[in-house]
Design a protein around this motif. Structure first.
Motif, PDB file in Angstrom:
ATOM      1  N   THR A  78      16.038  11.506   6.356  1.00 32.61           N
ATOM      2  CA  THR A  78      14.478  11.051   6.218  1.00 32.61           C
ATOM      3  C   THR A  78      13.802  10.717   4.977  1.00 32.61           C
ATOM      4  O   THR A  78      14.675  10.907   4.053  1.00 32.61           O
ATOM      5  CB  THR A  78      13.973  12.488   6.616  1.00 32.61           C
ATOM      6  OG1 THR A  78      14.173  13.628   5.732  1.00 32.61           O
ATOM      7  CG2 THR A  78      14.184  13.202   8.068  1.00 32.61           C
ATOM      8  N   SER A  79      12.830  10.156   4.982  1.00 34.36           N
ATOM      9  CA  SER A  79      12.484   9.403   3.801  1.00 34.36           C
ATOM     10  C   SER A  79      10.984   9.155   3.807  1.00 34.36           C
ATOM     11  O   SER A  79      10.208   8.587   4.770  1.00 34.36           O
ATOM     12  CB  SER A  79      12.947   8.015   3.326  1.00 34.36           C
ATOM     13  OG  SER A  79      12.358   7.571   2.062  1.00 34.36           O
ATOM     14  N   GLY A  80      10.263  10.042   3.048  1.00 32.90           N
ATOM     15  CA  GLY A  80       8.787   9.721   2.692  1.00 32.90           C
ATOM     16  C   GLY A  80       8.617   9.187   1.155  1.00 32.90           C
ATOM     17  O   GLY A  80       7.817   9.510   0.440  1.00 32.90           O
ATOM     18  N   HIS A  81       9.299   7.951   0.857  1.00 32.10           N
ATOM     19  CA  HIS A  81       9.188   7.472  -0.416  1.00 32.10           C
ATOM     20  C   HIS A  81       7.873   7.257  -0.793  1.00 32.10           C
ATOM     21  O   HIS A  81       6.755   6.926   0.170  1.00 32.10           O
ATOM     22  CB  HIS A  81      10.173   6.263  -0.257  1.00 32.10           C
ATOM     23  CG  HIS A  81      10.168   5.383   0.708  1.00 32.10           C
ATOM     24  ND1 HIS A  81      10.721   5.760   2.057  1.00 32.10           N
ATOM     25  CD2 HIS A  81       9.612   4.036   0.870  1.00 32.10           C
ATOM     26  CE1 HIS A  81      10.644   4.683   2.769  1.00 32.10           C
ATOM     27  NE2 HIS A  81       9.863   3.576   2.004  1.00 32.10           N
ATOM     28  N   PRO A  82       7.414   7.097  -2.065  1.00 34.15           N
ATOM     29  CA  PRO A  82       6.144   7.087  -2.646  1.00 34.15           C
ATOM     30  C   PRO A  82       5.440   5.943  -1.946  1.00 34.15           C
ATOM     31  O   PRO A  82       5.752   4.544  -1.760  1.00 34.15           O
ATOM     32  CB  PRO A  82       6.407   6.527  -4.035  1.00 34.15           C
ATOM     33  CG  PRO A  82       7.745   7.230  -4.253  1.00 34.15           C
ATOM     34  CD  PRO A  82       8.621   7.091  -2.983  1.00 34.15           C
ATOM     35  N   CYS A  83       4.092   6.215  -1.867  1.00 35.08           N
ATOM     36  CA  CYS A  83       3.134   5.356  -0.909  1.00 35.08           C
ATOM     37  C   CYS A  83       2.451   4.571  -1.847  1.00 35.08           C
ATOM     38  O   CYS A  83       1.609   3.205  -1.669  1.00 35.08           O
ATOM     39  CB  CYS A  83       2.260   6.028  -0.223  1.00 35.08           C
ATOM     40  SG  CYS A  83       1.078   7.055  -1.068  1.00 35.08           S
ATOM     41  N   GLN A  84       2.512   4.832  -3.242  1.00 33.85           N
ATOM     42  CA  GLN A  84       1.523   3.960  -4.298  1.00 33.85           C
ATOM     43  C   GLN A  84       1.667   2.622  -4.407  1.00 33.85           C
ATOM     44  O   GLN A  84       0.831   1.747  -4.327  1.00 33.85           O
ATOM     45  CB  GLN A  84       1.675   4.678  -5.570  1.00 33.85           C
ATOM     46  CG  GLN A  84       1.139   5.998  -5.712  1.00 33.85           C
ATOM     47  CD  GLN A  84       2.310   7.007  -5.483  1.00 33.85           C
ATOM     48  OE1 GLN A  84       3.206   6.744  -4.841  1.00 33.85           O
ATOM     49  NE2 GLN A  84       2.024   8.414  -5.826  1.00 33.85           N
ATOM     50  N   PRO A  85       3.014   2.079  -4.069  1.00 35.31           N
ATOM     51  CA  PRO A  85       3.009   0.504  -4.063  1.00 35.31           C
ATOM     52  C   PRO A  85       2.407   0.195  -2.894  1.00 35.31           C
ATOM     53  O   PRO A  85       2.154  -1.220  -2.866  1.00 35.31           O
ATOM     54  CB  PRO A  85       4.839   0.580  -3.929  1.00 35.31           C
ATOM     55  CG  PRO A  85       5.253   1.690  -4.548  1.00 35.31           C
ATOM     56  CD  PRO A  85       4.498   2.740  -4.170  1.00 35.31           C
ATOM     57  N   PHE A  86       1.964   0.398  -1.984  1.00 39.42           N
ATOM     58  CA  PHE A  86       1.417   0.094  -0.875  1.00 39.42           C
ATOM     59  C   PHE A  86       0.233   0.543  -0.263  1.00 39.42           C
ATOM     60  O   PHE A  86      -0.592  -0.069   0.627  1.00 39.42           O
ATOM     61  CB  PHE A  86       2.397   0.360   0.333  1.00 39.42           C
ATOM     62  CG  PHE A  86       3.965   0.271   0.110  1.00 39.42           C
ATOM     63  CD1 PHE A  86       4.399  -1.119  -0.114  1.00 39.42           C
ATOM     64  CD2 PHE A  86       4.834   1.290   0.034  1.00 39.42           C
ATOM     65  CE1 PHE A  86       5.813  -1.138  -0.478  1.00 39.42           C
ATOM     66  CE2 PHE A  86       5.958   1.221  -0.203  1.00 39.42           C
ATOM     67  CZ  PHE A  86       6.637  -0.105  -0.580  1.00 39.42           C
TER      68      PHE A  86
END
Length: 335
Positions: A78-86
């Motif tokens: 699972t991955s909830g990688h950072p949203c800031q770039p998008f």
């Protein structure tokens, strides 16, 4: 005589990247069973929550510094990688943002070769060229089929919208030839490749077939419950929900759990803010999951505000697994 070995975990082994408070992992385990075998998270407060809730599970740090050939194997990533770039509230710099860790997530999948990978991100991830489009392209290059959808917490009855993009990827029935990204074959492959193949098809693991077929609760009509007239726990008197009453009642009907007091004094001046326990109720995480772990109010608010609502994640994954099954089902009908 040595002690007998512990029994193997029931269901899939889950590896969690950029885990937050574990909301996406709660969603996956509620649908597929299984247990997390390791986490990778850098936020100190999130790490404290993970350590409190899964105290015996290894907790790694920065995924840009992990040797994926040296970590335990996993059936699900699972991955909830950072949203800031998008995120639309930010500059949407995509791959030019230093917080973009998608190449590391892809490297983990390409090395560990899980039977299933599950992702969650903000709506801005869907349209950013370095977001979902890059994810679909890169996963296809290493031999994974991917389905995606936009799902909101309110779709399962929650009193807040929280639209999120979910994606699920599974090994392709026919892998690319030549397989993988250009650098894939140069790396040591110490973990099993996904699935046995018979007659050109990938065999699906039993935990995926069984759990998905026996899912209960997702998509069912709300159960009956009432918001009590007595004061919510922690309130000295009944709370006036005003125009939010119907939404609170709906979520109470769905969860059969009455809301706690929605406000609490925080800070040295005693000002009132939204209570972390009420945010947990809104997100449908267990009582005290975050709020009982020592941290300041702003940290708890941030973790809960950035997390995944587990019922919404489970509903989205249930839908996506059906989408991934559709081509195989259609092929079976044609034959």
């Amino acid at each position: 005589m040595s002690d007998p070995a512990p029994p193997p975990p029931v269901g899939p082994r889950i590896a969690s990247l950029c885990s937050g408070y574990g909301g996406l992992d709660l969603a996956v385990t509620s649908l597929l069973g299984g247990t997390p075998v390791w986490f990778a998270e850098t936020d100190p407060d999130a790490r404290n929550v993970l350590a409190a809730r899964w105290p015996d599970t290894p907790l790694f740090g920065d995924i840009t510094a992990i040797d994926w050939t040296a970590v335990p194997a996993a059936d699900v990533i699972t991955s909830g990688h950072p949203c800031q770039p998008f995120a639309t509230q930010g500059q949407q710099k995509g791959a030019d943002d230093d917080r973009d860790v998608w190449p590391c997530v892809l490297d983990a999948i390409n090395t560990l070769r899980p039977q299933l990978a599950v992702f969650e991100n903000v709506p801005g991830w869907r349209n950013n060229p370095d977001g979902l489009p890059r994810t679909l392209r890169d996963l296809a290059a290493i031999g994974y089929d991917t389905a995606w959808c936009t799902h909101s917490a309110s779709d399962v009855g929650a009193p807040h919208r929280r639209a999120r993009v979910f994606a699920a990827a599974r090994p392709s029935e026919t892998p690319p030839d030549p397989p993988g990204l250009p650098e894939r074959d140069a790396r040591p492959q110490t973990h099993p490749q996904p699935g046995d193949r018979r007659d050109g098809r990938t065999r699906r693991p039993p935990w995926l077939e069984h759990r998905r077929r026996t899912l209960r609760g997702v998509g069912e009509p709300p159960r009956t419950g009432t918001v009590p007239d007595s004061p919510p726990p922690g309130c000295e008197k009944p709370f006036d929900w005003q125009e939010y009453g119907p939404a609170v009642q709906r979520w109470t009907d769905c969860r059969m759990v009455a809301p706690p007091c929605p406000i609490a004094p925080v800070g040295v001046d005693g000002r009132e803010e939204v209570a972390p326990a009420f945010l947990e109720w809104m997100m449908a995480v267990p009582v005290g999951w975050v709020s009982s772990v020592p941290m300041d109010y702003r940290s708890a608010y941030r973790l809960l505000g950035n997390g995944v609502c587990p019922p919404a994640g489970a509903a989205a994954l249930h839908h996506l697994l059906g989408q991934l099954d559709a081509p195989a089902q259609a092929d079976t009908m044609d034959n």
